[in-house]
Write a protein that holds these residues in place. Structure first.
Motif, PDB file in Angstrom:
ATOM      1  N   ASP A 165       0.833  -1.205   0.000  1.00  0.00           N
ATOM      2  CA  ASP A 165       0.000   0.000   0.000  1.00  0.00           C
ATOM      3  C   ASP A 165       0.869   1.257   0.000  1.00  0.00           C
ATOM      4  O   ASP A 165       0.593   2.219  -0.723  1.00  0.00           O
ATOM      5  N   LYS A 166       1.927   1.250   0.824  1.00  0.00           N
ATOM      6  CA  LYS A 166       2.840   2.391   0.859  1.00  0.00           C
ATOM      7  C   LYS A 166       3.507   2.583  -0.493  1.00  0.00           C
ATOM      8  O   LYS A 166       3.610   3.694  -1.004  1.00  0.00           O
ATOM      9  N   ILE A 167       3.969   1.497  -1.072  1.00  0.00           N
ATOM     10  CA  ILE A 167       4.665   1.560  -2.368  1.00  0.00           C
ATOM     11  C   ILE A 167       3.713   2.085  -3.445  1.00  0.00           C
ATOM     12  O   ILE A 167       4.075   2.922  -4.269  1.00  0.00           O
ATOM     13  N   THR A 168       2.480   1.625  -3.410  1.00  0.00           N
ATOM     14  CA  THR A 168       1.469   2.082  -4.371  1.00  0.00           C
ATOM     15  C   THR A 168       1.309   3.599  -4.301  1.00  0.00           C
ATOM     16  O   THR A 168       1.283   4.284  -5.331  1.00  0.00           O
ATOM     17  N   LYS A 169       1.223   4.130  -3.081  1.00  0.00           N
ATOM     18  CA  LYS A 169       1.067   5.581  -2.903  1.00  0.00           C
ATOM     19  C   LYS A 169       2.307   6.327  -3.363  1.00  0.00           C
ATOM     20  O   LYS A 169       2.223   7.297  -4.112  1.00  0.00           O
ATOM     21  N   GLY A 186       2.169   7.192 -10.616  1.00  0.00           N
ATOM     22  CA  GLY A 186       2.554   8.107 -11.688  1.00  0.00           C
ATOM     23  C   GLY A 186       4.028   8.058 -12.039  1.00  0.00           C
ATOM     24  O   GLY A 186       4.503   8.841 -12.858  1.00  0.00           O
ATOM     25  N   LYS A 187       4.776   7.166 -11.386  1.00  0.00           N
ATOM     26  CA  LYS A 187       6.211   7.071 -11.674  1.00  0.00           C
ATOM     27  C   LYS A 187       6.507   5.804 -12.463  1.00  0.00           C
ATOM     28  O   LYS A 187       5.751   4.843 -12.437  1.00  0.00           O
ATOM     29  N   ASN A 188       7.647   5.846 -13.147  1.00  0.00           N
ATOM     30  CA  ASN A 188       8.049   4.715 -13.975  1.00  0.00           C
ATOM     31  C   ASN A 188       8.873   3.735 -13.124  1.00  0.00           C
ATOM     32  O   ASN A 188      10.084   3.859 -13.039  1.00  0.00           O
ATOM     33  N   LEU A 189       8.171   2.812 -12.457  1.00  0.00           N
ATOM     34  CA  LEU A 189       8.815   1.967 -11.437  1.00  0.00           C
ATOM     35  C   LEU A 189       9.250   0.602 -11.970  1.00  0.00           C
ATOM     36  O   LEU A 189       8.479  -0.109 -12.607  1.00  0.00           O
ATOM     37  N   VAL A 190      10.507   0.283 -11.678  1.00  0.00           N
ATOM     38  CA  VAL A 190      11.011  -1.064 -11.952  1.00  0.00           C
ATOM     39  C   VAL A 190      11.267  -1.754 -10.614  1.00  0.00           C
ATOM     40  O   VAL A 190      12.050  -1.259  -9.802  1.00  0.00           O
ATOM     41  N   VAL A 191      10.578  -2.851 -10.371  1.00  0.00           N
ATOM     42  CA  VAL A 191      10.792  -3.638  -9.153  1.00  0.00           C
ATOM     43  C   VAL A 191      11.823  -4.718  -9.472  1.00  0.00           C
ATOM     44  O   VAL A 191      11.667  -5.468 -10.433  1.00  0.00           O
ATOM     45  N   ILE A 246      -0.336  -0.210  -9.000  1.00  0.00           N
ATOM     46  CA  ILE A 246       0.039   0.700 -10.089  1.00  0.00           C
ATOM     47  C   ILE A 246       0.840  -0.127 -11.103  1.00  0.00           C
ATOM     48  O   ILE A 246       1.349  -1.195 -10.740  1.00  0.00           O
ATOM     49  N   PRO A 247       0.973   0.364 -12.333  1.00  0.00           N
ATOM     50  CA  PRO A 247       1.768  -0.405 -13.304  1.00  0.00           C
ATOM     51  C   PRO A 247       3.240  -0.422 -12.902  1.00  0.00           C
ATOM     52  O   PRO A 247       3.780   0.601 -12.484  1.00  0.00           O
ATOM     53  N   ILE A 248       3.865  -1.570 -12.998  1.00  0.00           N
ATOM     54  CA  ILE A 248       5.294  -1.685 -12.693  1.00  0.00           C
ATOM     55  C   ILE A 248       5.944  -2.564 -13.764  1.00  0.00           C
ATOM     56  O   ILE A 248       5.255  -3.286 -14.482  1.00  0.00           O
ATOM     57  N   ALA A 249       7.261  -2.493 -13.848  1.00  0.00           N
ATOM     58  CA  ALA A 249       7.999  -3.512 -14.593  1.00  0.00           C
ATOM     59  C   ALA A 249       8.684  -4.381 -13.539  1.00  0.00           C
ATOM     60  O   ALA A 249       9.077  -3.883 -12.486  1.00  0.00           O
ATOM     61  N   LEU A 250       8.791  -5.672 -13.815  1.00  0.00           N
ATOM     62  CA  LEU A 250       9.422  -6.597 -12.875  1.00  0.00           C
ATOM     63  C   LEU A 250      10.691  -7.160 -13.492  1.00  0.00           C
ATOM     64  O   LEU A 250      10.687  -7.584 -14.650  1.00  0.00           O
ATOM     65  N   ASP A 251      11.758  -7.108 -12.734  1.00  0.00           N
ATOM     66  CA  ASP A 251      12.998  -7.719 -13.218  1.00  0.00           C
ATOM     67  C   ASP A 251      13.690  -8.409 -12.048  1.00  0.00           C
ATOM     68  O   ASP A 251      13.295  -8.228 -10.894  1.00  0.00           O
ATOM     69  N   PHE A 252      14.684  -9.197 -12.358  1.00  0.00           N
ATOM     70  CA  PHE A 252      15.393  -9.945 -11.316  1.00  0.00           C
ATOM     71  C   PHE A 252      16.886  -9.842 -11.509  1.00  0.00           C
ATOM     72  O   PHE A 252      17.385  -9.743 -12.634  1.00  0.00           O
TER      73      PHE A 252
END
Ligand code: PRP
Ligand code: MN
Ligand code: MG
Length: 178
Positions: A24-28, A32-37, A57-63
């Protein structure tokens, strides 16, 4: 496998609650940011899988696959990249997801490495933190639990590649690692 656990440190229910809170914190914070997890394999595998499903929110996931421990119970300080990112993180907001910070050597190496690739911001989310054993300073923005200096396993965390599939975080009996 269960016989090797001395005590349940964080139950499935408490893991779920905390993961929801962190997501929830991360979502807030990243709306609106371009987030890569970035999940740090192998340990963060279970945590990151649960966490991203609660991020809204939309994210990209990488490892990245990183290893410093090998078969020892002590961090060697020698960090190896076993698998690198697929994504280009230049100009993007990065959230590094770890299962546990112990000495901090893995993350101190990793954040320096990611900074050099031109990320716009780099924040750290760890499920567990063992502050007693810190050797390198790490700024943690999102933290699940501080834990005592005990050998923990489960929810992704291994000893000798074992116990990652326990659904809770438990303290290993001495006999199991000595
Ligand atoms: C463990 C853990 C963290 C790191 C923490 O990984 O998953 O990534 O050690 O220790 P540190 O803060 O002392 O560096 P490990 O090297 O065992 O690899 P794994 O995730 O594949 O189990
Ligand atoms: Mn790890
Ligand atoms: Mg390990």
């Amino acid at each position: 496998m269960l016989n090797d656990v001395k005590e349940v440190l964080v139950s499935e229910e408490n893991l779920d609650k905390k993961v929801t809170e962190l997501a929830d914190k991360i979502t807030k914070d990243f709306a609106g940011k371009n987030l890569v997890v970035i999940g740090v394999l192998k340990g963060a595998n279970v945590f990151v899988a649960d966490l991203i499903r609660k991020i809204n929110i939309p994210i990209a996931l990488d490892f990245m696959a990183i290893s410093s421990y090998g078969s020892s119970t002590e961090s060697s300080g020698v960090v190896k990249i076993l698998k690198d990112l697929d994504e280009d993180i230049e100009g993007r907001h990065v959230l590094v997801v770890e299962d546990i910070i112990d000495t901090g050597l893995t993350l101190s190496y990793l954040t320096e490495n990611l900074k050099s690739r031109g990320a716009k911001s780099i924040d750290i989310c760890t499920l567990l933190d063992k502050p007693d054993r810190r050797k390198a300073h790490i700024d943690v923005k999102y933290k699940g639990f501080d834990i005592p200096d005990e050998f923990v396993v489960g929810y992704g965390i291994d000893f000798n590649e074992k116990y990652r599939n326990l659904p809770f975080v438990g303290i290993l009996k001495r006999e199991a690692y000595e």
